[in-house]
Design a protein around this motif. Sequence first.
Motif, PDB file in Angstrom:
ATOM      1  N   UNK A  47      22.324 -33.428 -10.775  1.00 56.64           N
ATOM      2  CA  UNK A  47      22.590 -34.801 -10.432  1.00 56.64           C
ATOM      3  C   UNK A  47      22.158 -35.294  -9.091  1.00 56.64           C
ATOM      4  N   UNK A  48      22.191 -34.218  -8.181  1.00 51.15           N
ATOM      5  CA  UNK A  48      22.051 -34.614  -6.771  1.00 51.15           C
ATOM      6  C   UNK A  48      20.423 -34.542  -6.354  1.00 51.15           C
ATOM      7  N   UNK A  49      19.698 -34.144  -7.368  1.00 47.59           N
ATOM      8  CA  UNK A  49      18.352 -33.961  -7.193  1.00 47.59           C
ATOM      9  C   UNK A  49      17.410 -35.260  -7.036  1.00 47.59           C
ATOM     10  N   UNK A  50      16.298 -35.116  -6.495  1.00 47.81           N
ATOM     11  CA  UNK A  50      15.630 -36.657  -6.382  1.00 47.81           C
ATOM     12  C   UNK A  50      14.748 -36.676  -7.556  1.00 47.81           C
ATOM     13  N   UNK A  51      14.851 -37.774  -8.351  1.00 50.17           N
ATOM     14  CA  UNK A  51      13.981 -37.932  -9.338  1.00 50.17           C
ATOM     15  C   UNK A  51      12.561 -38.259  -9.231  1.00 50.17           C
ATOM     16  N   UNK A  52      12.179 -38.962  -8.136  1.00 53.99           N
ATOM     17  CA  UNK A  52      10.963 -39.103  -7.622  1.00 53.99           C
ATOM     18  C   UNK A  52      10.058 -37.745  -7.301  1.00 53.99           C
ATOM     19  N   UNK A  53      10.874 -36.943  -6.738  1.00 54.32           N
ATOM     20  CA  UNK A  53      10.115 -35.614  -6.273  1.00 54.32           C
ATOM     21  C   UNK A  53       9.994 -35.108  -7.580  1.00 54.32           C
ATOM     22  N   UNK A  54      10.963 -34.756  -8.601  1.00 53.81           N
ATOM     23  CA  UNK A  54      10.599 -34.245  -9.549  1.00 53.81           C
ATOM     24  C   UNK A  54       9.433 -34.846 -10.469  1.00 53.81           C
ATOM     25  N   UNK A  55       9.067 -36.221 -10.533  1.00 57.69           N
ATOM     26  CA  UNK A  55       8.264 -36.987 -11.183  1.00 57.69           C
ATOM     27  C   UNK A  55       6.907 -36.191 -10.415  1.00 57.69           C
ATOM     28  N   UNK A  56       7.153 -36.110  -8.970  1.00 55.34           N
ATOM     29  CA  UNK A  56       5.842 -35.670  -8.387  1.00 55.34           C
ATOM     30  C   UNK A  56       5.296 -34.269  -8.910  1.00 55.34           C
ATOM     31  N   UNK A  57       6.447 -33.637  -8.980  1.00 57.48           N
ATOM     32  CA  UNK A  57       6.475 -32.005  -9.236  1.00 57.48           C
ATOM     33  C   UNK A  57       5.415 -32.089 -10.872  1.00 57.48           C
ATOM     34  N   UNK A  58       5.989 -32.819 -11.748  1.00 61.50           N
ATOM     35  CA  UNK A  58       5.285 -32.876 -13.092  1.00 61.50           C
ATOM     36  C   UNK A  58       3.833 -33.204 -12.973  1.00 61.50           C
ATOM     37  N   UNK A  59       3.591 -34.406 -12.193  1.00 59.90           N
ATOM     38  CA  UNK A  59       2.330 -34.567 -12.042  1.00 59.90           C
ATOM     39  C   UNK A  59       1.692 -33.650 -11.225  1.00 59.90           C
ATOM     40  N   UNK A  60       1.979 -32.801 -10.275  1.00 61.13           N
ATOM     41  CA  UNK A  60       1.245 -31.931  -9.687  1.00 61.13           C
ATOM     42  C   UNK A  60       0.887 -30.708 -10.577  1.00 61.13           C
ATOM     43  N   UNK A  61       1.957 -30.421 -11.630  1.00 57.73           N
ATOM     44  CA  UNK A  61       1.526 -29.363 -12.623  1.00 57.73           C
ATOM     45  C   UNK A  61       0.623 -29.968 -13.461  1.00 57.73           C
ATOM     46  N   UNK A  62       0.518 -31.077 -14.048  1.00 54.60           N
ATOM     47  CA  UNK A  62      -0.649 -31.831 -14.669  1.00 54.60           C
ATOM     48  C   UNK A  62      -2.102 -31.714 -13.833  1.00 54.60           C
ATOM     49  N   UNK A  63      -2.080 -31.947 -12.658  1.00 56.85           N
ATOM     50  CA  UNK A  63      -3.146 -31.859 -11.842  1.00 56.85           C
ATOM     51  C   UNK A  63      -3.591 -30.456 -11.585  1.00 56.85           C
ATOM     52  N   UNK A  64      -2.758 -29.534 -11.547  1.00 55.88           N
ATOM     53  CA  UNK A  64      -3.131 -27.922 -11.702  1.00 55.88           C
ATOM     54  C   UNK A  64      -3.751 -27.599 -13.020  1.00 55.88           C
ATOM     55  N   UNK A  93      12.468 -24.110  -8.603  1.00 55.20           N
ATOM     56  CA  UNK A  93      11.879 -24.469  -7.245  1.00 55.20           C
ATOM     57  C   UNK A  93      10.552 -24.371  -6.894  1.00 55.20           C
ATOM     58  N   UNK A  94      10.194 -25.277  -6.148  1.00 53.83           N
ATOM     59  CA  UNK A  94       8.621 -25.084  -5.976  1.00 53.83           C
ATOM     60  C   UNK A  94       8.176 -24.091  -5.337  1.00 53.83           C
ATOM     61  N   UNK A  95       7.298 -23.082  -5.546  1.00 46.74           N
ATOM     62  CA  UNK A  95       7.152 -22.022  -4.806  1.00 46.74           C
ATOM     63  C   UNK A  95       5.672 -22.263  -3.900  1.00 46.74           C
ATOM     64  N   UNK A  96       4.652 -22.796  -4.447  1.00 46.56           N
ATOM     65  CA  UNK A  96       3.651 -22.774  -4.047  1.00 46.56           C
ATOM     66  C   UNK A  96       3.049 -24.388  -4.074  1.00 46.56           C
ATOM     67  N   UNK A  97       3.185 -25.155  -3.205  1.00 47.15           N
ATOM     68  CA  UNK A  97       2.771 -26.635  -3.209  1.00 47.15           C
ATOM     69  C   UNK A  97       1.226 -27.066  -3.408  1.00 47.15           C
ATOM     70  N   UNK A  98       0.520 -25.802  -2.618  1.00 41.76           N
ATOM     71  CA  UNK A  98      -0.867 -25.954  -2.441  1.00 41.76           C
ATOM     72  C   UNK A  98      -1.507 -25.825  -3.850  1.00 41.76           C
ATOM     73  N   UNK A  99      -2.288 -26.889  -4.079  1.00 43.67           N
ATOM     74  CA  UNK A  99      -3.213 -26.732  -5.474  1.00 43.67           C
ATOM     75  C   UNK A  99      -4.493 -25.750  -5.084  1.00 43.67           C
ATOM     76  N   UNK A 100      -4.755 -25.427  -4.012  1.00 43.13           N
ATOM     77  CA  UNK A 100      -5.710 -24.425  -3.673  1.00 43.13           C
ATOM     78  C   UNK A 100      -5.341 -23.103  -3.848  1.00 43.13           C
TER      79      UNK A 100
END
Length: 154
Positions: free
Chosen positions: A73-90, A122-129
């Motif tokens: 409940x306390x987590x940020x929805x927009x950040x999670x949406x970005x996490x999903x998008x980052x996974x798709x980018x990867x 949790x995000x371990x590695x935010x860098x796509x590279x």
Amino acid sequence: MIHFLLLFSRQGKLRLQKWFITLSDREKKKVIRDMMMMVLARPARSCNFLHWRDLKIVYKRYASLYFCAGLEEQENELLTLEVLHRYVELLDKYFGNVCELDIIFNFEKAYFILDEFLMGGEIVEPSKAAVAVAMEESDTLQETMEEYMSKPVY
């Protein structure tokens, strides 16, 4: 913390699942069924956030796949949406333009990318590279092992 991440098709076929909490198989099947029913029944122009039990559900549709995450409940929805998008980018970076068939036939690579990117919810590695380098190293190791195993033993 993300509790689970699910990928499923518009037809309701589960393509990938990652659980960051411990649940029985029966409970997992119930969660998967509930997520598919709720997300697939929603109109295309509706909000990508839902409340279900004591979790927030964040989902996003890319082509024929839905990426769905359950978080506290306390987590940020927009950040999670970005996490999903980052996974798709990867996935796009590795497969070219990723499609459902890439996930079906190369599911082990999709899981590997997810494990390089997320661990324990949790995000371990935010860098796509950095994730791309890990994937390249993994592919090189796999090719080396295939060459080694294909050589005749004297």
